[in-house]
Scaffold this motif. Structure first.
Motif, mmCIF file in Angstrom:
data_model
loop_
_atom_site.group_PDB
_atom_site.id
_atom_site.type_symbol
_atom_site.label_atom_id
_atom_site.label_comp_id
_atom_site.label_asym_id
_atom_site.label_seq_id
_atom_site.Cartn_x
_atom_site.Cartn_y
_atom_site.Cartn_z
ATOM 1 N N ALA A 186 -2.040 -2.191 -0.326
ATOM 2 C CA ALA A 186 -1.198 -0.718 -0.071
ATOM 3 C C ALA A 186 -0.040 -1.332 0.803
ATOM 4 N N ILE A 187 -0.473 -2.302 1.972
ATOM 5 C CA ILE A 187 0.557 -3.214 3.125
ATOM 6 C C ILE A 187 1.185 -3.847 2.435
ATOM 7 N N GLN A 188 0.622 -4.722 1.481
ATOM 8 C CA GLN A 188 1.364 -5.837 0.213
ATOM 9 C C GLN A 188 2.354 -5.161 -0.382
ATOM 10 N N ILE A 189 1.825 -4.194 -1.098
ATOM 11 C CA ILE A 189 2.707 -3.625 -1.728
ATOM 12 C C ILE A 189 4.562 -3.248 -1.266
ATOM 13 N N VAL A 190 4.165 -2.881 0.343
ATOM 14 C CA VAL A 190 4.912 -2.599 1.113
ATOM 15 C C VAL A 190 5.700 -3.334 1.595
ATOM 16 N N LEU A 191 5.349 -4.086 1.419
ATOM 17 C CA LEU A 191 5.729 -5.728 1.833
ATOM 18 C C LEU A 191 6.986 -5.778 1.241
ATOM 19 N N CYS A 192 6.093 -6.268 -0.397
ATOM 20 C CA CYS A 192 6.797 -7.050 -1.641
ATOM 21 C C CYS A 192 8.022 -5.616 -1.475
ATOM 22 N N ALA A 193 8.175 -4.597 -1.509
ATOM 23 C CA ALA A 193 8.845 -3.230 -1.907
ATOM 24 C C ALA A 193 10.628 -3.526 -0.355
ATOM 25 N N ILE A 194 9.648 -4.350 -0.302
ATOM 26 C CA ILE A 194 10.639 -4.414 0.867
ATOM 27 C C ILE A 194 11.748 -5.776 1.150
ATOM 28 N N VAL A 240 4.046 -7.171 -6.520
ATOM 29 C CA VAL A 240 3.785 -5.255 -6.008
ATOM 30 C C VAL A 240 2.052 -5.213 -7.027
#
Length: 204
Positions: free
Chosen positions: A170-178, A100
């Protein structure tokens, strides 16, 4: 979905995104697809290595950790069959946090660059290399693009590649948050395939 399988899926997705982010950053060193004579004429944000470091290097480690969670040996930890898997899932939360931070760095650099615009040879200030745009005004007024004389096509080049970095980060942030959420569930509940729980030893 089992937490280990979910983590593996996230890891598989993050690796090509990291490669694309690094590639986009490398292409920014060749404005308009050409080699520039003086590296000082490149935009400052290019040298921040947002795609290579933020989206790339700092994302590869979490991705590899996520990939390994599915096959992690979770048995025999102090007599507790599930604690090894739970600890691995807990450690993935830390690596997801690193991801993140890396993606967040790339996202911030991309936003700044898109708002500032590229550095170019401008007829606005006595034909000097500068940042001729103010407060992102070139984004809404394409007529201002004529202020940049060189490199050729620098504005769509800069705009396109930093937009790609923005979307990837932005996609990576979402995936890591998941994975943070997934890791919390895995830490608290274990993995549904841990130590044969799907085959008769019972859930962790």
């Amino acid at each position: 979905m089992c937490t280990g399988s979910c983590a593996k899926c996230l890891g598989v997705t993050l690796i090509p995104l990291a490669v694309l982010g690094a590639l986009a950053n490398i292409l920014l060193f060749f404005p308009g697809g050409k080699v520039i004579d003086n590296n000082d004429n490149l935009s400052d944000e290019v040298w921040y290595f947002a795609g290579i470091l933020g989206c790339g290097v700092l994302m590869i480690c979490p991705a590899l950790v996520f990939l390994g969670l599915k096959n992690n040996d979770c048995c025999g930890c102090c007599g507790n069959q599930g604690c090894g898997k739970r600890f691995a899932m807990f450690s993935s939360i830390i690596f997801a946090g690193i991801g993140v931070l890396g993606a967040g760095y790339a996202f911030a650099v991309s936003v700044v660059s898109l708002h500032r615009g590229p550095k170019c040879l401008s007829n606005f200030k006595n034909r000097t290399w500068s940042y001729p745009f103010v407060d992102g005004n070139y984004l809404t007024d394409r007529n201002l693009w004529d202020l940049c004389l060189e490199p050729e096509n620098i504005i769509p080049w800069n705009l396109g590649l930093f937009s790609i970095l923005l979307i990837i980060s932005a996609i990576q942030i979402v995936l890591c948050a998941i994975q943070v959420i997934n890791g919390i569930f895995g830490t608290l509940c274990g993995d549904c395939q841990c130590c044969g729980c799907c085959g008769g030893d019972g859930p962790v």
